[in-house]
Scaffold this motif. Structure first.
Motif, PDB file in Angstrom:
ATOM      1  N   ALA A   1      49.349  34.510  31.901  1.00  0.00           N
ATOM      2  CA  ALA A   1      48.316  35.682  32.125  1.00  0.00           C
ATOM      3  C   ALA A   1      49.639  36.604  32.291  1.00  0.00           C
ATOM      4  O   ALA A   1      50.419  36.897  33.158  1.00  0.00           O
ATOM      5  CB  ALA A   1      47.550  35.960  33.091  1.00  0.00           C
TER       6      ALA A   1
ATOM      7  N   THR B   1      52.070  37.730  35.334  1.00  0.00           N
ATOM      8  CA  THR B   1      52.172  36.514  36.365  1.00  0.00           C
ATOM      9  C   THR B   1      53.635  36.519  36.927  1.00  0.00           C
ATOM     10  O   THR B   1      54.063  36.682  35.843  1.00  0.00           O
ATOM     11  CB  THR B   1      51.597  35.547  35.732  1.00  0.00           C
TER      12      THR B   1
ATOM     13  N   THR C   1      39.564  40.873  43.693  1.00  0.00           N
ATOM     14  CA  THR C   1      39.182  38.992  42.668  1.00  0.00           C
ATOM     15  C   THR C   1      37.807  39.031  42.303  1.00  0.00           C
ATOM     16  O   THR C   1      36.989  38.605  41.664  1.00  0.00           O
ATOM     17  CB  THR C   1      40.112  38.011  42.721  1.00  0.00           C
TER      18      THR C   1
ATOM     19  N   ALA D   1      38.979  38.664  37.315  1.00  0.00           N
ATOM     20  CA  ALA D   1      39.830  38.333  36.708  1.00  0.00           C
ATOM     21  C   ALA D   1      40.398  36.932  37.353  1.00  0.00           C
ATOM     22  O   ALA D   1      40.497  36.636  37.958  1.00  0.00           O
ATOM     23  CB  ALA D   1      40.473  39.148  36.718  1.00  0.00           C
ATOM     24  N   THR D   2      40.719  36.655  35.994  1.00  0.00           N
ATOM     25  CA  THR D   2      41.382  35.180  36.038  1.00  0.00           C
ATOM     26  C   THR D   2      42.489  34.463  35.636  1.00  0.00           C
ATOM     27  O   THR D   2      43.066  35.828  34.098  1.00  0.00           O
ATOM     28  CB  THR D   2      40.743  33.264  35.659  1.00  0.00           C
ATOM     29  N   LYS D   3      43.554  34.030  35.578  1.00  0.00           N
ATOM     30  CA  LYS D   3      44.815  33.995  35.045  1.00  0.00           C
ATOM     31  C   LYS D   3      45.617  32.275  34.762  1.00  0.00           C
ATOM     32  O   LYS D   3      43.970  31.205  35.336  1.00  0.00           O
ATOM     33  CB  LYS D   3      46.184  34.148  34.969  1.00  0.00           C
TER      34      LYS D   3
ATOM     35  N   THR E   1      42.431  26.862  36.001  1.00  0.00           N
ATOM     36  CA  THR E   1      42.103  28.907  36.191  1.00  0.00           C
ATOM     37  C   THR E   1      41.934  29.150  37.632  1.00  0.00           C
ATOM     38  O   THR E   1      41.505  28.747  38.095  1.00  0.00           O
ATOM     39  CB  THR E   1      41.141  28.731  35.083  1.00  0.00           C
TER      40      THR E   1
ATOM     41  N   PRO F   1      42.003  33.109  40.361  1.00  0.00           N
ATOM     42  CA  PRO F   1      42.087  33.903  39.889  1.00  0.00           C
ATOM     43  C   PRO F   1      43.563  34.809  39.690  1.00  0.00           C
ATOM     44  O   PRO F   1      44.867  34.441  39.604  1.00  0.00           O
ATOM     45  CB  PRO F   1      42.324  34.445  41.774  1.00  0.00           C
ATOM     46  N   ALA F   2      43.518  35.782  39.321  1.00  0.00           N
ATOM     47  CA  ALA F   2      44.974  36.594  38.750  1.00  0.00           C
ATOM     48  C   ALA F   2      45.480  36.762  39.793  1.00  0.00           C
ATOM     49  O   ALA F   2      46.696  37.321  39.121  1.00  0.00           O
ATOM     50  CB  ALA F   2      43.981  37.772  37.767  1.00  0.00           C
ATOM     51  N   ASP F   3      45.034  37.219  40.858  1.00  0.00           N
ATOM     52  CA  ASP F   3      46.152  38.032  41.598  1.00  0.00           C
ATOM     53  C   ASP F   3      46.461  36.907  42.629  1.00  0.00           C
ATOM     54  O   ASP F   3      47.334  37.300  43.455  1.00  0.00           O
ATOM     55  CB  ASP F   3      45.590  38.700  42.538  1.00  0.00           C
ATOM     56  N   TRP F   4      46.576  35.898  42.692  1.00  0.00           N
ATOM     57  CA  TRP F   4      47.117  34.635  42.875  1.00  0.00           C
ATOM     58  C   TRP F   4      48.556  34.207  42.052  1.00  0.00           C
ATOM     59  O   TRP F   4      48.714  34.313  41.136  1.00  0.00           O
ATOM     60  CB  TRP F   4      46.538  32.892  43.102  1.00  0.00           C
TER      61      TRP F   4
END
Length: 397
Positions: free
Chosen positions: A8, A11, A29, A34-36, A46, A48-51
């Protein structure tokens, strides 16, 4: 070739602070979805994008914590740089190589809010706070059979690894740390420090730090070296607790108290801490009030009663201004724990305190946590600790 990738934009594989539950990042989130994708040893999760993604091979001192939204990849080193204590639980993931080849399996501990899984050479610990469905989706995304998860049943330690109940008795100094230190640290501190007892966090829905080193073999090895223990269980907290929304709360005191006691006894047994052991329920500072006092005392009464039924002794940890004050004020109306572990950070290494009547917990039934969050170095090994003075005898349950 590196065993992990993060697929992503933006990251970061770093070990800094990750967004906690209720943070603005966590809220975004939830709002935008949004995911990554995070890949490790052929498995892709997969999230959450902000993890944050923390590479433990790159930074083995990073502290694996379940009170922050993060993915931890790899095995931490012997000297994790953890705070002395951390409390709370949210959705987070720790993926590492499996200790040995195993069949695919998923278990869940609903009391502790955690899934554990093994599949194709990896082991996974997936913690959750309020969003159980969210962490299930993360596990599903990697093909783990979460829908078929079995209820976790910790196996009792082999007889050869069981320590006697006197392992939780001690007169003298002790420390507690968020995660059990590695063997080199324990050996060094045994010979160089003034401490001979250690507080170990054995379980609970609000236990924040991972316990990669804490096994029955670890307990047996430390006991043989002369260490003694005060096992801590971080169960649900008061609705007015100082940890706020980061902690799972007490909502149904008696059933939760009994469930916590049953889980604590199971976790203790798996570590070789059998009947007669004192287990301390960690209740962080809270704002007193009629309703709060009733929920806390109802929970703790059920905890003590069930531990006694299971053959264990009951301990309770709390502040002199909240839990201890409530217990003393209601001493004739409730069931008191067998041992009190009271917190007053006054740097006085004594088990006497103005809030404790001489007639209560007077027969070697006290621990005083007299200082907190202190980085100490002994023999060249630094650990962040809380300092305690113990006067705990054998007693009876």
């Amino acid at each position: 070739m590196r065993a992990l990738t993060a697929l992503a934009a933006g990251t970061a594989l770093t070990a800094g602070a990750a967004p906690g539950a209720g943070s603005p990042a966590a809220a975004r989130t939830a709002a935008d979805g949004a995911t990554k994708a995070v890949a490790y040893r052929g498995h892709t999760f997969t999230v959450p994008a902000d993890w944050q993604v923390v590479d433990l091979d790159r930074d083995p001192t990073a502290c694996v914590r379940f009170d922050r939204h993060a993915v931890y990849l790899g095995t931490p080193g012997d000297r994790q740089d953890c705070p002395a204590r951390a409390v709370g639980r949210t959705e987070s993931l720790w993926v590492r190589p499996a200790a040995m080849p195993t069949k695919s399996a998923v278990t869940e501990n609903r009391t502790d809010h955690v899934y554990r899984a093994t599949v194709d050479g990896i082991a996974v610990t997936a913690a959750y706070g309020a969003d159980r469905d969210g962490i299930r989706r993360v596990l599903d995304s990697a093909g783990l059979p979460v829908a078929a998860a079995r209820t976790e049943k910790p196996a009792v330690a082999a007889a050869a690894l069981t320590v006697p109940a006197v392992a939780t008795t001690h007169q003298g100094k002790g420390f507690d740390a968020c995660t059990a230190p590695g063997q080199t640290s324990m050996s060094t501190w045994r010979s160089a420090s003034p401490y001979a007892a250690i507080g170990i966090y054995i379980g609970g829905v609000n236990r924040a730090c991972s316990q990669e080193k804490l096994t029955a073999q670890w307990v047996q090895t430390q006991y043989a070296a002369g260490w003694r223990f005060f096992p801590l269980y971080v169960g649900p907290q008061s609705s007015t607790s100082s940890c706020g929304s980061a902690c799972a709360p007490i909502t149904d005191p008696a059933p939760q108290g009994r469930a916590a006691a049953e889980d604590a006894a199971a976790q203790a047994g798996a570590l070789g801490l059998g009947k007669g052991t004192v287990i301390y329920n960690d209740l962080e500072a809270y704002d007193r009030g009629a309703d709060t006092t009733a929920e806390v005392l109802g929970y703790l009464k059920a905890w003590t009663g069930r531990l006694h039924e299971l053959g264990y002794r009951s301990g309770a940890y709390g502040s002199v201004s909240s839990l201890v004050a409530d217990l003393v004020a209601n001493a004739t109306k409730t069931t008191l724990p067998d041992v009190i572990h009271f917190a007053r950070w006054n740097d006085e290494d004594t088990t006497a305190d103005p809030t404790l009547p001489a007639a209560l917990w007077s027969d070697h039934q006290r621990i005083h946590q007299y200082a907190g969050n202190r980085k100490e170095t002994w023999g060249g090994v630094t650990i962040n600790v809380d300092r305690n003075q113990l006067d705990v005898g054998a007693g009876t349950s």
